[in-house]
Scaffold this motif. Structure first.
Motif, mmCIF file in Angstrom:
data_model
loop_
_atom_site.group_PDB
_atom_site.id
_atom_site.type_symbol
_atom_site.label_atom_id
_atom_site.label_comp_id
_atom_site.label_asym_id
_atom_site.label_seq_id
_atom_site.Cartn_x
_atom_site.Cartn_y
_atom_site.Cartn_z
ATOM 1 N N GLY A 199 3.218 1.205 -6.491
ATOM 2 C CA GLY A 199 4.446 1.227 -7.340
ATOM 3 C C GLY A 199 5.695 1.598 -6.528
ATOM 4 O O GLY A 199 5.438 1.307 -5.400
ATOM 5 N N LYS A 223 8.655 -14.263 1.289
ATOM 6 C CA LYS A 223 8.638 -13.863 0.159
ATOM 7 C C LYS A 223 8.533 -12.298 -0.031
ATOM 8 O O LYS A 223 8.127 -11.858 0.886
ATOM 9 N N ILE A 224 9.381 -11.587 -1.030
ATOM 10 C CA ILE A 224 9.049 -10.368 -1.128
ATOM 11 C C ILE A 224 8.472 -9.783 -2.559
ATOM 12 O O ILE A 224 9.345 -10.471 -3.370
ATOM 13 N N PRO A 225 7.501 -9.311 -2.912
ATOM 14 C CA PRO A 225 6.638 -8.348 -1.612
ATOM 15 C C PRO A 225 5.901 -9.210 -0.867
ATOM 16 O O PRO A 225 5.580 -10.408 -1.124
ATOM 17 N N GLU A 226 5.552 -8.715 0.406
ATOM 18 C CA GLU A 226 4.702 -9.093 1.193
ATOM 19 C C GLU A 226 3.414 -8.998 0.426
ATOM 20 O O GLU A 226 2.886 -8.049 0.194
ATOM 21 N N ILE A 227 2.641 -9.930 0.138
ATOM 22 C CA ILE A 227 1.324 -9.941 -0.367
ATOM 23 C C ILE A 227 0.240 -10.743 0.442
ATOM 24 O O ILE A 227 0.468 -11.909 0.552
ATOM 25 N N VAL A 234 0.320 -5.409 0.054
ATOM 26 C CA VAL A 234 1.171 -5.500 -0.900
ATOM 27 C C VAL A 234 2.332 -4.554 -0.673
ATOM 28 O O VAL A 234 2.177 -3.360 -0.828
ATOM 29 N N GLU A 247 3.900 -7.019 11.369
ATOM 30 C CA GLU A 247 4.949 -7.858 11.475
ATOM 31 C C GLU A 247 5.267 -8.853 10.103
ATOM 32 O O GLU A 247 4.315 -9.531 9.866
ATOM 33 N N TYR A 248 6.504 -8.557 9.414
ATOM 34 C CA TYR A 248 6.830 -9.550 8.477
ATOM 35 C C TYR A 248 8.359 -9.651 8.286
ATOM 36 O O TYR A 248 9.142 -8.711 8.595
#
Lengths: 256, 196
Positions: B47, B115-119, B141, B157-158
């Motif tokens: 959250g 994309k955000i979030p990184e999932i 996540v 890394e992202y």
């Protein structure tokens, strides 16, 4: 590098995994918990369970099954079907699911996306959508609900954008036209939505061989893809899909 | 006894079940006395940082969590529970957090193709060795990341950013990823922490 996810989908009716074509002619495939363990140990990156008759039967999702899955596997899973309120979402999450997938409910009552995102975080709220080719909508795709039975008049791309604005953390694009055909993912609608929204997009419907995954990741920009019939029947394994992805240079988790 | 801190920040069921899977019956609690008395404390969370800090204040747990983190007893922060151990998060206009580790938590930049979030599952490599042979994949996540600090031991890394995947100071461990949802690799890490 973040890997592209392969997500086995288990459609459950009365406590058994089933598979049909376009939600019809369902056949029994096995016990959901046994299958969840097998796929988890076979390299699944995530799982998704749909209680596919809960919505039509106006009953809540089978929480006992959600709890049993949570005890059995140590990978993330989403649950959908029969979610008709924030309280339903909370029950599923407290039972141990990472994510809740809303579909028909969100179409009828979009505010539930915002409420769910506020209560549990956007990453918990997955919008499932079942678009069908349609000349009536600007993108060429219209949203259906209730297991493809009802047309809504809503444009699929507009709905995806609105859902993300409301707080959806991920979108599963399940093509009505491709579902169950094993003829490959519907690339056009997957790409339209993947390119239109900022959150991850999961391609769904139509996977029939490992090369279909290579194509949907390379050409339709999906972040993850759903697999069902082709592994349920034993024609292919998750490892087969991942080997094809690795050969094509697509990042995928190879050790588990 | 292992205590899992319940501050109404997301679902604790998976964390409890993961410990159960390796034979550790952890107690989910919001009682400061139980947290203070626990041999080991797990501080999970999903959250948003701001509402999580508000929940910690409202439930009167800020001092017991900070004390537990600084006590030298085994402590494990997970995901948002790791981010809150840093000094400040950019989330929701900015919020000061516990400050157990120096450093800030920032939002991933908007970059084409990310994309955000990184999932999903991403690689973590050991910072000290830079040894790719030690690379392992864990489930992430998140939309925000903690910058790399001297205590960072695992880097991922992202979106063109290298960030803290895992940080350690003695028996105080914290990770951005979800070991409770990272299959065998995740359970192995939880076992390692239980043995530290």
């Amino acid at each position: 590098m973040l890997t592209k996810r392969i997500i086995p989908c288990l459609d459950v009716i009365k406590g058994r995994v089933t598979k049909g074509v376009k939600f019809k002619n369902n056949i029994d495939l096995g016990d959901p918990i046994e299958m969840a363990i097998r796929y988890s140990e076979g390299g699944a990156d995530e799982l998704v369970f749909y209680d596919i008759t809960a919505s039509a039967e106006h009953r809540p999702i089978d929480i006992g099954m959600v709890e049993a899955v949570a005890r059995a596997v140590r990978i993330p899973f989403a649950v959908g079907g029969g979610i008709s309120s924030l309280a339903d979402m909370e029950r599923v999450i407290l039972a141990g699911a990472e994510k809740v997938s809303v579909n028909s409910l969100a179409v009828r009552n979009p505010v539930v996306i915002a409420e769910g995102a506020k209560a549990f975080g956007a990453q918990c709220v997955v919008l499932g959508m079942d678009p069908v080719k349609s000349g009536k909508c600007p993108s060429g795709y219209e949203i259906t609900t209730c297991g493809f039975r009802e047309l809504t008049g809503m444009d699929a791309v507009e709905w995806a954008k609105r859902a993300v604005d409301l707080g959806a953390g991920e979108i599963v694009v399940n093509s009505v036209d491709a579902d169950g055909t094993r003829g490959g993912f519907e690339l056009e609608i997957t790409k339209l939505i993947a390119d239109a929204v900022s959150v991850p997009v999961v391609a769904s419907g139509g996977a029939g061989n490992p090369e279909h995954f290579v194509t949907v990741f390379n050409d339709a920009h999906a972040d993850a893809a759903i697999v069902a019939g082709m592994i349920h029947t034993g024609d292919y394994t998750i490892a087969d899909i991942k080997s094809a992805m690795r050969s094509a240079g697509i990042p995928t988790r190879m050790s588990w | 006894m292992t205590a899992i801190v319940d501050y109404r920040a997301g679902n604790l069921t998976s964390v409890r079940l993961a410990f159960a899977a390796i034979g550790e019956a952890a107690a989910v609690t919001d009682d400061p006395a139980v947290i203070s008395a626990a041999d080991r404390v797990v501080f999970p969370g999903v959250g948003a940082a701001k509402s999580a800090m508000e929940n910690l204040k409202r439930t009167g747990l800020i001092d017991s969590v900070r004390s537990a983190a600084l006590s030298g007893r085994p402590f494990l922060g997970i995901c948002l529970g790791m981010q809150i151990l840093f000094e400040h998060s950019e989330e929701d206009g900015g919020v000061d957090t516990l400050g157990v580790f120096k450093g800030r938590v920032r939002r991933f930049p908007d970059r084409a193709g990310f994309k955000i979030p990184e999932i999903g599952w991403n690689q973590v490599h050991e910072k000290a060795t830079g040894n790719d042979g030690q690379m392992k994949e864990f489930y992430f996540v998140h939309s925000y990341y903690a910058e790399i600090v001297p205590e960072t031991v695992g880097v991922s890394e992202y979106a063109g950013v290298e960030f803290t995947a895992m940080v350690k100071r003695g028996r105080l461990w914290a990770c951005q990823f979800h070991p409770e949802k990272s299959g065998r690799v995740g359970l192995a890490l939880l076992k390692e922490w239980l043995a530290c």
